[in-house]
Write a protein that holds these residues in place. Structure first.
Motif, PDB file in Angstrom:
ATOM      1  N   UNK A  99       0.813  -1.208   0.000  1.00 62.07           N
ATOM      2  CA  UNK A  99       0.000   0.000   0.000  1.00 62.07           C
ATOM      3  C   UNK A  99       0.849   1.260   0.000  1.00 62.07           C
ATOM      4  N   UNK A 100       1.797   1.352   0.933  1.00 60.35           N
ATOM      5  CA  UNK A 100       2.472   2.629   1.183  1.00 60.35           C
ATOM      6  C   UNK A 100       3.709   2.830   0.323  1.00 60.35           C
ATOM      7  N   UNK A 101       4.024   1.841  -0.485  1.00 55.79           N
ATOM      8  CA  UNK A 101       5.055   2.022  -1.516  1.00 55.79           C
ATOM      9  C   UNK A 101       4.405   1.922  -2.890  1.00 55.79           C
ATOM     10  N   UNK A 102       3.923   0.734  -3.251  1.00 55.08           N
ATOM     11  CA  UNK A 102       3.397   0.522  -4.610  1.00 55.08           C
ATOM     12  C   UNK A 102       2.093   1.269  -4.850  1.00 55.08           C
ATOM     13  N   UNK A 103       1.109   1.107  -3.969  1.00 52.10           N
ATOM     14  CA  UNK A 103      -0.165   1.779  -4.222  1.00 52.10           C
ATOM     15  C   UNK A 103      -0.019   3.302  -4.226  1.00 52.10           C
ATOM     16  N   UNK A 135     -10.337  -3.941  -3.094  1.00 56.62           N
ATOM     17  CA  UNK A 135     -10.304  -2.802  -3.993  1.00 56.62           C
ATOM     18  C   UNK A 135      -9.134  -3.016  -4.935  1.00 56.62           C
ATOM     19  N   UNK A 136      -8.552  -1.937  -5.410  1.00 60.06           N
ATOM     20  CA  UNK A 136      -7.317  -2.050  -6.187  1.00 60.06           C
ATOM     21  C   UNK A 136      -6.163  -2.095  -5.186  1.00 60.06           C
ATOM     22  N   UNK A 137      -5.827  -3.278  -4.756  1.00 60.31           N
ATOM     23  CA  UNK A 137      -4.802  -3.473  -3.743  1.00 60.31           C
ATOM     24  C   UNK A 137      -5.331  -3.336  -2.329  1.00 60.31           C
ATOM     25  N   UNK A 138      -6.077  -2.293  -2.062  1.00 59.36           N
ATOM     26  CA  UNK A 138      -6.630  -2.084  -0.729  1.00 59.36           C
ATOM     27  C   UNK A 138      -7.611  -3.195  -0.366  1.00 59.36           C
ATOM     28  N   UNK A 139      -7.579  -3.641   0.898  1.00 57.76           N
ATOM     29  CA  UNK A 139      -8.626  -4.515   1.413  1.00 57.76           C
ATOM     30  C   UNK A 139      -9.747  -3.630   1.941  1.00 57.76           C
ATOM     31  N   UNK A 140     -10.972  -4.087   1.761  1.00 56.33           N
ATOM     32  CA  UNK A 140     -12.157  -3.317   2.130  1.00 56.33           C
ATOM     33  C   UNK A 140     -13.002  -4.137   3.097  1.00 56.33           C
ATOM     34  N   UNK A 165     -11.117   0.939   4.703  1.00 53.31           N
ATOM     35  CA  UNK A 165     -10.080   0.232   3.950  1.00 53.31           C
ATOM     36  C   UNK A 165      -8.835   0.038   4.809  1.00 53.31           C
ATOM     37  N   UNK A 166      -7.936  -0.794   4.334  1.00 54.32           N
ATOM     38  CA  UNK A 166      -6.688  -0.994   5.045  1.00 54.32           C
ATOM     39  C   UNK A 166      -5.900  -2.149   4.468  1.00 54.32           C
ATOM     40  N   UNK A 167      -4.954  -2.624   5.254  1.00 55.99           N
ATOM     41  CA  UNK A 167      -4.142  -3.773   4.828  1.00 55.99           C
ATOM     42  C   UNK A 167      -3.422  -4.337   6.044  1.00 55.99           C
ATOM     43  N   UNK A 168      -2.965  -5.566   5.910  1.00 53.27           N
ATOM     44  CA  UNK A 168      -2.196  -6.207   6.970  1.00 53.27           C
ATOM     45  C   UNK A 168      -0.834  -6.632   6.443  1.00 53.27           C
ATOM     46  N   UNK A 169       0.056  -6.994   7.380  1.00 54.27           N
ATOM     47  CA  UNK A 169       1.373  -7.498   7.026  1.00 54.27           C
ATOM     48  C   UNK A 169       1.703  -8.720   7.859  1.00 54.27           C
ATOM     49  N   UNK A 170       2.360  -9.697   7.255  1.00 52.71           N
ATOM     50  CA  UNK A 170       2.617 -10.999   7.877  1.00 52.71           C
ATOM     51  C   UNK A 170       3.379 -10.879   9.194  1.00 52.71           C
ATOM     52  N   UNK A 171       4.235  -9.877   9.319  1.00 53.24           N
ATOM     53  CA  UNK A 171       5.043  -9.720  10.525  1.00 53.24           C
ATOM     54  C   UNK A 171       4.230  -9.234  11.720  1.00 53.24           C
ATOM     55  N   UNK A 172       2.981  -8.781  11.481  1.00 55.38           N
ATOM     56  CA  UNK A 172       2.128  -8.337  12.573  1.00 55.38           C
ATOM     57  C   UNK A 172       1.702  -6.890  12.497  1.00 55.38           C
ATOM     58  N   UNK A 173       1.444  -6.385  11.300  1.00 52.70           N
ATOM     59  CA  UNK A 173       1.081  -4.974  11.133  1.00 52.70           C
ATOM     60  C   UNK A 173      -0.290  -4.838  10.475  1.00 52.70           C
ATOM     61  N   UNK A 182      -4.798 -12.838  21.070  1.00 58.19           N
ATOM     62  CA  UNK A 182      -5.969 -12.139  20.508  1.00 58.19           C
ATOM     63  C   UNK A 182      -5.579 -10.903  19.726  1.00 58.19           C
ATOM     64  N   UNK A 183      -4.513 -10.220  20.162  1.00 56.39           N
ATOM     65  CA  UNK A 183      -4.077  -9.010  19.474  1.00 56.39           C
ATOM     66  C   UNK A 183      -3.711  -9.301  18.025  1.00 56.39           C
ATOM     67  N   UNK A 184      -3.297 -10.532  17.744  1.00 58.85           N
ATOM     68  CA  UNK A 184      -2.831 -10.897  16.407  1.00 58.85           C
ATOM     69  C   UNK A 184      -3.953 -11.047  15.399  1.00 58.85           C
ATOM     70  N   UNK A 185      -5.206 -11.056  15.873  1.00 54.39           N
ATOM     71  CA  UNK A 185      -6.329 -11.057  14.926  1.00 54.39           C
ATOM     72  C   UNK A 185      -6.738  -9.635  14.564  1.00 54.39           C
ATOM     73  N   UNK A 186      -6.094  -8.641  15.189  1.00 58.29           N
ATOM     74  CA  UNK A 186      -6.247  -7.210  14.886  1.00 58.29           C
ATOM     75  C   UNK A 186      -7.635  -6.668  15.204  1.00 58.29           C
ATOM     76  N   UNK A 187      -8.668  -7.346  14.738  1.00 61.07           N
ATOM     77  CA  UNK A 187     -10.027  -6.855  14.947  1.00 61.07           C
ATOM     78  C   UNK A 187     -10.369  -6.686  16.416  1.00 61.07           C
TER      79      UNK A 187
END
Length: 462
Positions: free
Chosen positions: A136-140, A375-380, A399-407, A446-451
């Motif tokens: 998202x914050x580089x390519x999109x 969306x176009x790259x973005x998760x909705x 909208x938003x996105x996640x990262x495998x490392x925990x972001x 639980x924090x790792x499910x983000x929601x």
């Protein structure tokens, strides 16, 4: 005496009245008013041309949050830390204000398996491996900028920008020459989710640990499905998008985004390959304990075996893309991410810097016809399947996105709200490599499910 003073005063008043009545004097007064109004109008125009910038608040209540309920977010995360979760950093922005910027736990607890006697504490400025938030914050962001500038057309075929992008003689599915940029962004191009290009045993003829060879290897990667029929979230899509950006701009991806996006925004902690750019290991949240070995279970050429800190975890990004890739490799902290999030809330700019326009954002955040959560790259937050990520209170346009490392990053344009929760959940032991070598103890919390956290933040918003 008093009478004479009265007469002199009366004469002065009459003279002043006469002077004000003359064209020369009245026009001077009028011109001063015009100049003042013009200056005011100019200042207003300049202020309008500026995008809102982030500032602090006295209390969360100033922007509609409950201090008491936000403290429950702290209690929840702190309890996760007490139970063994490594660390986290959280920033919340609302109406152009920083509501919360808090760090928790530890940036580094382990050096390989041994527990550190003096763990490195997490700080507000600790930098994280963003993993797939790089997308998202580089390519999109780069694509949204280039599309706004008319330098990229989303409906153009990939071959328009990379002429050698063609089917290979042995391809079962022949469709590469018809694939468009929009197909990559929607993850419907037909590529597999990933190929372990860095591992000769798994990649076979597609093996490479040389960035100069990667584009050719991707071109030769067979499609897994007929384009447009299946949505497969694919790192390959974004590696290829990164190469398209490089072809269009004539710059390596990190050079383009750092010089044309991050630096104009005043960001100093959002970079690729940070250890090559003056940063130190202690500036970062650590990730996997034993390199990419999954605690000694995996092995391939040139594998790292030490605790990763300040180096991108993703194997394709590190070994095959020299740390700079469209799918992973970007590092940042909560301060810088807050600015990047505010850019989206501002419809494309920050302070005096315009990156892209609202119309382009609207295109990129429109749900896919095939799946409303893309969306176009973005998760909705298009349906209940996204509750694990967005919680149960976010609207369907968030909208938003996640990262495998925990972001995770969350952007709620309707409520002028954005959240970044950065964790180092992979800085923990693998649970059972025979069952799933990608499942770490940090993933069990639980924090790792983000929601769970995002939901509590929405509960604190009145």
């Amino acid at each position: 005496m008093k009478h004479n003073m009265y007469k002199k005063g009366l004469v002065l008043l009459v003279l002043l009245f006469v002077l004000r009545s003359t064209p020369a004097f009245s026009s001077t007064i009028h011109q001063e008013n015009v100049d003042y109004r013009k200056q005011t109008d100019d200042n207003q125009c300049q202020n309008k041309s500026k995008y809102p910038t982030l500032s602090s608040i006295k209390t969360p209540e100033d922007v509609g949050f409950s201090t008491k309920e936000l403290s429950e977010v702290d209690s929840f995360i702190e309890n996760e830390i007490r139970n063994g979760f490594p660390g986290a950093a959280l920033i919340i922005i609302k109406n152009g204000k920083v509501v919360k910027n808090t760090s928790y736990g530890y940036a580094k607890k382990y050096n390989s398996f041994p527990f550190l006697k003096q763990p490195q504490k997490m700080k507000k400025d600790t930098m994280f491996d963003l993993a797939s938030n790089t997308k998202m914050y580089a390519v999109n962001y780069a694509l949204q900028k280039l599309v706004s500038e008319g330098k990229i057309n989303l409906n153009h075929p990939i071959s328009h920008y990379i002429p050698e992008f063609k089917d290979s003689p042995n391809d079962v599915i022949n469709a590469k020459e018809t694939l468009r940029i929009v197909d990559l962004l929607h993850h419907i191009a037909g590529f597999p989710s990933s190929v372990h290009y860095y591992n000769p045993e798994q990649a076979g003829a597609l093996f490479t640990q040389d960035r100069k060879e990667m584009l050719d290897k991707i071109i030769k990667t067979p499609l897994q499905s007929i384009p447009g029929t299946t949505q497969i979230y694919s790192d390959i899509d974004y590696i290829l998008l990164g190469f398209i950006i490089e072809r269009v701009t004539g710059q390596k991806l990190d050079q383009y985004v750092e010089n044309t996006i991050y630096k104009p925004l005043g960001l100093k902690h959002t970079v690729f390959t940070p250890l090559k750019k003056g940063f130190k290991e202690q500036d970062f949240a650590a990730t996997e304990l034993n390199g990419n070995t999954r605690d000694g279970y995996l092995m391939f050429p040139n594998m790292r075996t030490y605790t990763l800190q300040g180096e991108v975890h993703d194997e394709n990004a590190y070994y095959s893309m020299d740390g700079v890739s469209g799918h992973a490799g970007l590092f940042s902290n909560t301060h810088d991410l807050a600015v990047l999030l505010q850019v989206m809330l501002n419809d494309g700019g920050y302070d005096n810097t315009k990156l892209f326009d609202k119309e382009t954002i609207d295109v990129f955040t429109t749900p896919s016809e095939l799946n409303p959560t893309f969306g176009l790259g973005w998760r909705i937050n298009g349906d209940e399947s996204m509750n694990w990520m967005f919680g149960e209170y976010a609207g369907d346009k968030v909208i938003g996105h996640t990262g495998w490392t925990g972001t995770i990053t969350v952007i709620d344009r309707e409520n002028n709200l954005a959240i970044a929760l950065l964790t180092n959940k992979k800085h923990s032991a693998v649970i059972d490599h025979l069952v799933d070598s990608n499942w770490f103890y940090g993933d069990m919390f639980s924090i790792s499910t983000y929601g769970s956290v995002i939901g509590k933040i929405y509960e604190a918003l009145k």
